[in-house]
Design a protein around this motif. Structure first.
Motif, mmCIF file in Angstrom:
data_model
loop_
_atom_site.group_PDB
_atom_site.id
_atom_site.type_symbol
_atom_site.label_atom_id
_atom_site.label_comp_id
_atom_site.label_asym_id
_atom_site.label_seq_id
_atom_site.Cartn_x
_atom_site.Cartn_y
_atom_site.Cartn_z
ATOM 1 N N ILE A 178 50.828 29.999 31.819
ATOM 2 C CA ILE A 178 51.008 31.373 31.359
ATOM 3 C C ILE A 178 51.700 31.342 30.000
ATOM 4 O O ILE A 178 52.281 30.333 29.607
ATOM 5 N N ARG A 179 51.632 32.453 29.309
ATOM 6 C CA ARG A 179 52.387 32.628 28.072
ATOM 7 C C ARG A 179 53.419 33.708 28.355
ATOM 8 O O ARG A 179 53.074 34.826 28.746
ATOM 9 N N ALA A 180 54.686 33.358 28.168
ATOM 10 C CA ALA A 180 55.758 34.279 28.536
ATOM 11 C C ALA A 180 56.595 34.631 27.319
ATOM 12 O O ALA A 180 56.783 33.821 26.409
ATOM 13 N N CYS A 181 57.123 35.825 27.355
ATOM 14 C CA CYS A 181 58.023 36.300 26.319
ATOM 15 C C CYS A 181 59.344 35.538 26.437
ATOM 16 O O CYS A 181 59.866 35.368 27.542
ATOM 17 N N LEU B 262 48.414 36.064 30.993
ATOM 18 C CA LEU B 262 47.558 35.019 31.553
ATOM 19 C C LEU B 262 46.260 34.949 30.789
ATOM 20 O O LEU B 262 45.753 35.965 30.325
ATOM 21 N N ASP B 263 45.699 33.740 30.715
ATOM 22 C CA ASP B 263 44.342 33.657 30.185
ATOM 23 C C ASP B 263 43.374 34.026 31.311
ATOM 24 O O ASP B 263 43.775 34.224 32.458
ATOM 25 N N GLN B 264 42.121 34.117 31.012
ATOM 26 C CA GLN B 264 41.141 34.610 31.976
ATOM 27 C C GLN B 264 41.039 33.707 33.204
ATOM 28 O O GLN B 264 40.976 34.199 34.333
ATOM 29 N N ASP B 265 41.043 32.392 33.013
ATOM 30 C CA ASP B 265 40.938 31.485 34.155
ATOM 31 C C ASP B 265 42.127 31.598 35.088
ATOM 32 O O ASP B 265 41.981 31.609 36.313
ATOM 33 N N VAL C 163 44.705 33.725 40.241
ATOM 34 C CA VAL C 163 45.696 34.594 40.878
ATOM 35 C C VAL C 163 44.992 35.613 41.760
ATOM 36 O O VAL C 163 45.378 35.844 42.912
ATOM 37 N N LEU C 164 43.929 36.214 41.255
ATOM 38 C CA LEU C 164 43.204 37.214 42.034
ATOM 39 C C LEU C 164 42.513 36.596 43.236
ATOM 40 O O LEU C 164 42.464 37.206 44.311
ATOM 41 N N ALA C 165 42.005 35.385 43.089
ATOM 42 C CA ALA C 165 41.346 34.705 44.210
ATOM 43 C C ALA C 165 42.354 34.375 45.295
ATOM 44 O O ALA C 165 42.064 34.490 46.498
ATOM 45 N N ASN C 166 43.561 33.960 44.917
ATOM 46 C CA ASN C 166 44.596 33.623 45.892
ATOM 47 C C ASN C 166 45.168 34.866 46.554
ATOM 48 O O ASN C 166 45.685 34.801 47.668
ATOM 49 N N ALA C 167 45.082 36.005 45.902
ATOM 50 C CA ALA C 167 45.618 37.237 46.458
ATOM 51 C C ALA C 167 44.747 37.806 47.569
ATOM 52 O O ALA C 167 45.192 38.615 48.363
ATOM 53 N N LYS C 168 43.485 37.387 47.616
ATOM 54 C CA LYS C 168 42.568 37.939 48.633
ATOM 55 C C LYS C 168 42.852 37.429 49.982
ATOM 56 O O LYS C 168 43.159 36.703 50.600
#
Length: 99
Positions: free
Chosen positions: A75-78, A86-89, A94-99
């Motif tokens: 990730i890129r954080a402040c 987050l980049d697209q991948d 993250v979305l796949a793991n949230a399901k």
């Protein structure tokens, strides 16, 4: 009859002059458009170059984002903890793991 031929010849000459003027005007328009395009792309090019030199900036505090590894994701954080990006991948994971 000679007078009629003379008029047609004059019309042809006039048409040729008009065509040449139109070609010249079109060339001038193309040159001006190219100058405008170059001028319009200069700020974008400068911003792109600054991004390459400094990295991505936080949209809130304008500080360069720091790359971090969190839970196997990059990730890129402040640096002031104003947020993370987050980049697209990484987002897809993250979305796949949230399901």
């Amino acid at each position: 009859m000679a007078n009629n031929e003379k008029d047609r010849f004059g019309d042809k000459i006039h048409d040729l002059e008009k065509a040449r003027e139109d070609q010249w005007a079109a060339a001038q328009d193309r040159e001006l458009l190219e100058k405008i395009r170059k001028k319009g792309s200069e700020p974008h090019d400068a911003a792109t170059e600054a991004t390459r030199a400094m990295g991505l900036l936080c949209p809130r505090c304008r500080q360069p984002l720091k790359e971090k590894r969190v839970a196997g994701l990059t990730i890129r954080a402040c640096p002031k903890d104003e947020g993370a990006w987050l980049d697209q991948d990484s987002l897809k994971r993250v979305l796949a793991n949230a399901k």
